[in-house]
Design a protein around this motif. Structure first.
Motif, short mmCIF file in Angstrom:
data_model
loop_
_atom_site.label_atom_id
_atom_site.label_comp_id
_atom_site.label_asym_id
_atom_site.label_seq_id
_atom_site.Cartn_x
_atom_site.Cartn_y
_atom_site.Cartn_z
N GLU A 93 0.48 -14.67 35.13
CA GLU A 93 -0.42 -13.64 35.66
C GLU A 93 -1.76 -14.25 36.08
O GLU A 93 -2.32 -13.92 37.12
N LEU A 94 -2.26 -15.17 35.23
CA LEU A 94 -3.53 -15.81 35.53
C LEU A 94 -3.41 -16.67 36.79
O LEU A 94 -4.29 -16.65 37.66
N GLY A 143 -13.66 -11.34 44.62
CA GLY A 143 -13.93 -10.29 43.64
C GLY A 143 -12.93 -9.15 43.70
O GLY A 143 -12.75 -8.41 42.73
N TYR A 144 -12.26 -8.99 44.86
CA TYR A 144 -11.28 -7.92 44.99
C TYR A 144 -9.95 -8.26 44.33
O TYR A 144 -9.08 -7.40 44.19
N ALA A 145 -9.76 -9.52 43.94
CA ALA A 145 -8.46 -9.95 43.42
C ALA A 145 -8.04 -9.15 42.19
O ALA A 145 -6.88 -8.73 42.08
N ALA A 146 -8.97 -8.93 41.26
CA ALA A 146 -8.63 -8.21 40.03
C ALA A 146 -8.20 -6.78 40.35
O ALA A 146 -7.27 -6.25 39.73
N ASP A 169 -4.30 -17.61 42.55
CA ASP A 169 -3.75 -17.79 43.89
C ASP A 169 -4.25 -16.69 44.81
O ASP A 169 -4.56 -16.93 45.99
N LEU A 170 -4.32 -15.47 44.28
CA LEU A 170 -4.78 -14.33 45.06
C LEU A 170 -6.24 -14.51 45.44
O LEU A 170 -6.65 -14.25 46.57
N MET A 171 -7.05 -14.98 44.48
CA MET A 171 -8.47 -15.22 44.75
C MET A 171 -8.64 -16.28 45.83
O MET A 171 -9.44 -16.12 46.76
N ALA A 207 1.16 -8.19 44.22
CA ALA A 207 -0.06 -8.07 45.03
C ALA A 207 -0.02 -8.95 46.27
O ALA A 207 -0.32 -8.48 47.38
N MET A 208 0.35 -10.21 46.12
CA MET A 208 0.35 -11.12 47.27
C MET A 208 1.37 -10.66 48.31
O MET A 208 1.09 -10.66 49.52
#
Length: 722
Positions: free
Chosen positions: A139-140, A158-161, A145-147, A171-172
């Motif tokens: 998850e981390l 900042g929107y990643a969370a 990766d999303l960030m 999400a990706m």
């Protein structure tokens, strides 16, 4: 932009929504420094790459303001151990981190990501715990990766969370499939942010996903501007303009949405109007309920109204004017009644008269107003308890939006309901109110239709009057005692398109101070405010401005006024909020309803204590010592209130008003705004800026008409609308 790399030594602050953090970073060249970042904090011990610049904070000194932050995966065994020891993974502390790295060395991160079952070889880690650690690391890693993906595409990480909270591990994938879904699914991400992501990902400028989202965005923007619906031609044109595409492409997608029944359409007078679903439902049901309640109300005959009114006049020592008397009679005859009129025309007296007759008739009565301040004013003037409309309907915030305890299944227990400051009612709140009013209960709307309309969509009071289908009494005669007031006289002059009369002198009740330079005007306001509040009466004066930005806008005025009235000091603790700081002694305003704390949007108070990250505020309407405390994540519900917008002042009164009217406010210089502003003052008005700006406002009665079909729905047989 400067790029710095370093190791996170400490997390000083992390907001609850993960959209703001303060870090201590260790860098070989800079040593230990403070970095602020509008996004989630990394973990202690992680290597980070920061892009930004140095700034000087008034209290905290030199800081690095990071526009972007990227976590750099550690490569050395020491770096990996430091990362694991930070607490990033559940069940892994300093001792366990040392054991894991001792066994796997620089391959540790690969083991965590690809072969987490191998962790069970480490002393103290069972197979179950190994699986949990591997899942947490996955998850981390997904979040990291999303960030990185967001930062690579020019969007704050900042929107990643928020994305991960909304979509989880998908999400990706969801982001790549259709980034425009973010605007609907993720709080805080609007169309423009989603569009920026989509364009950075290489999506076609005129793809169907973008055009569909653009139409939805244009409808949302229209609702934000007060419209419940939009003419088809205007919607297509504005969507094309916002997206910089051809109207033909938008029209094609628009027609497809209509065929799929994904848009609400109403045709009136040869024009097709398009609605968002929730506003269509609210407008249709509002019209139906108003007509139903109007016709269900039976005249009150339990008492002799003539005798009750005569007795009340003798007891109160007043003599009603004929229009006032007629207003009381009309309210007793019909299920729905509208009372409107400007300042000094006697609306409050009529409300008292209506209440007197209703009470003598034994009616169960409820009083309410759209805001807490207006409700308290109503209670004080009427001598009867009053609530906000939201509290009357037992509103509870939910993740889905509005949720009211009172509705058609559990209606209000009342035979008469009086709503004051009804010009502030938007169509959605009116819809929920009417749902909760039982048949046979009379509903009385009181308000000044010439004031600014509601912040939300619709123009309910104006449409009810415009329809000609609701019983209405408009009070127009100003009473002799009220005529003495220059504020009342000038308010009516403004409302009739005439220039107000200014008088000179420090004690002028309606004065003008002209400035060619707007910054000089703002400084004058700050100095004048400071002089007028030397006695410590922070409630005596309120500064109003038509706009938020510009030298004479609310934001700059608040910073300037804070500097004059309450400058920083070692004896005054403070906390940071987005765009400003809150300091002990500051005048502040609650900016959203908080029913748990019993404070409401627009309530004004003063900071009496700051302890750590907690702020305690005293609100004058509450009992002495009954303070409200805001924890670290709640302080964003407050903002400085030395100055506020004219819109925000609706429903309030202040002894003295200082009103900024300057040329740069031209887009907002309208007659109803000026009228609303001056009627907020009880004793004194000081206009600062330009007489020309005042004249522009007086002459501009062409306020943008709000597109709404409520009046037409009330006028026509319901079959016309289906």
């Amino acid at each position: 932009m400067e790029q710095l790399e370093g190791v996170v030594g400490d997390i000083v602050f992390q907001s609850e929504d993960n959209m703001y953090s303060v870090l201590r970073v260790v860098n070989k060249a800079q040593g230990r420094f403070t970095a602020v970042y509008r996004g989630p904090a990394p973990y202690m011990g992680e290597n980070v790459s920061l892009n930004g610049g140095w700034v000087e904070h008034a209290r905290f000194g030199r800081q690095f303001e990071a526009a972007s932050l990227t976590v750099v995966q550690p490569t050395s065994a020491a770096g990996i151990e430091r990362f694991l020891a930070s607490g990033a993974l559940p069940g892994v502390g300093a001792v366990m981190a040392s054991r894991i790295v001792e066994m796997f060395g620089t391959d540790t991160l690969e083991i965590l990501g690809q072969y987490p079952e191998q962790l069970a070889r480490v002393k103290g880690i069972s197979a179950k715990k190994a699986a949990l650690i591997g899942e947490a690391y996955g998850e981390l890693s997904g979040l990291r990766d999303l960030m990185l993906f967001l930062e690579t595409h020019g969007v704050s990480s900042g929107y990643a969370a928020k994305l991960q909270a909304a979509y989880g591990n998908t999400a990706m994938m969801r982001l790549k499939e259709n980034p425009y879904s973010l605007a609907d699914d993720v709080a805080g991400i609007g169309f423009k942010t989603a569009d920026r992501i989509a364009m950075a990902m290489g999506m076609e400028h005129d793809c169907s996903e973008r055009l569909t989202a653009g139409i939805s965005y244009a409808l949302t923007a229209a609702a934000g501007a007060g419209h419940t619906c939009v003419p088809e031609e205007l919607l297509v044109r504005e969507t094309a303009r916002a997206l910089a595409v051809d109207s033909e492409a938008v029209q094609r997608i628009f027609n497809e949405l209509l065929q799929k029944d994904r848009l609400r359409l109403e045709e009136v007078g040869g024009t097709r109007f398009i609605y968002p679903e929730y506003l269509y439902r609210a407008e249709v049901q509002t019209a139906r309920r108003l007509l139903f309640l109007r016709d269900q109300g039976k005249p009150i005959t339990r008492v002799n109204a003539d005798e009750v009114i005569a007795a009340w006049e003798r007891e109160a020592g007043i003599k009603l004017a004929e229009a006032q008397r007629q207003a009381i009679y009309t309210s007793l005859e019909h299920g729905v009644f509208v009372l409107t009129g400007g300042p000094g025309t006697g609306k409050t007296t009529v409300v008292k008269g209506i209440l007197n007759v209703l009470e003598k008739a034994g009616c169960r009565i409820l009083l309410a107003a759209p805001t807490g301040r207006a409700a308290r004013r109503l209670a004080d003037s009427a001598g009867h308890p009053a609530l906000t409309v939201h509290r009357l309907l037992e509103y509870q915030p939910t993740s889905d939006g509005l949720c009211f305890g009172k509705d058609d299944e559990d209606p209000l227990d009342a035979e008469a309901i009086i709503i004051d400051e009804a010009s502030m009612l938007d169509i959605n709140l009116t819809y929920h109110l009417l749902k909760a009013v039982p048949g046979g209960c009379r509903l009385i709307f009181v308000g000044d239709v010439d004031q600014l309309p509601s912040v939300g969509a619709g123009s309910v009071l104006k449409d009810m009057i415009r329809s000609g289908r609701m019983p209405v009494v408009r009070l127009e005669n100003v009473f002799r005692q009220a005529e003495v007031s220059p504020i009342v006289r000038n308010a009516h002059k403004i409302n009739h398109g005439q220039m107000p009369e200014f008088t000179s002198g420090d004690d002028s009740e309606f004065g003008l101070k002209e400035f060619a330079d707007e910054q000089a005007a703002a400084s004058f306001v700050a100095q004048t405010y400071a002089q007028m509040t030397l006695d410590g009466d922070w409630r005596r004066v309120q500064v109003l401005s038509p706009m938020h930005k510009s030298p004479c806008g609310v934001q700059n005025l608040n910073k300037l006024l804070q500097h004059y009235i309450n400058p920083p000091s070692e004896r005054k603790p403070e906390v940071s909020i987005p765009g400003n700081v809150l300091r002990l002694g500051d005048k502040v305003m609650q900016i959203r309803n908080n029913y748990e704390k019993d404070v409401f949007n627009g309530d004004i108070g003063r900071i009496v204590k700051i302890e750590g990250k907690s702020v305690t505020v005293g609100f004058p309407e509450r009992p002495e010592g009954d303070y409200v405390t805001y924890s670290q994540g709640e302080c964003e519900e407050l903002q400085l209130a030395y100055a506020m917008s004219v819109h925000k002042s609706q429903g309030s009164e202040y002894p003295c008003v200082i009103l900024l009217m300057v040329p740069s406010h031209y887009i907002m210089l309208q007659r109803n705004l000026l009228y609303t502003a001056v009627t907020r003052a009880k004793k004194q008005v000081l206009v600062v800026g330009s007489k020309r700006a005042v004249l522009t406002a007086v002459e501009n009665d062409k306020t943008r008409r709000r597109h709404s079909l409520l009046a037409e729905r009330l006028q026509e047989d319901q079959e016309v609308f289906g």
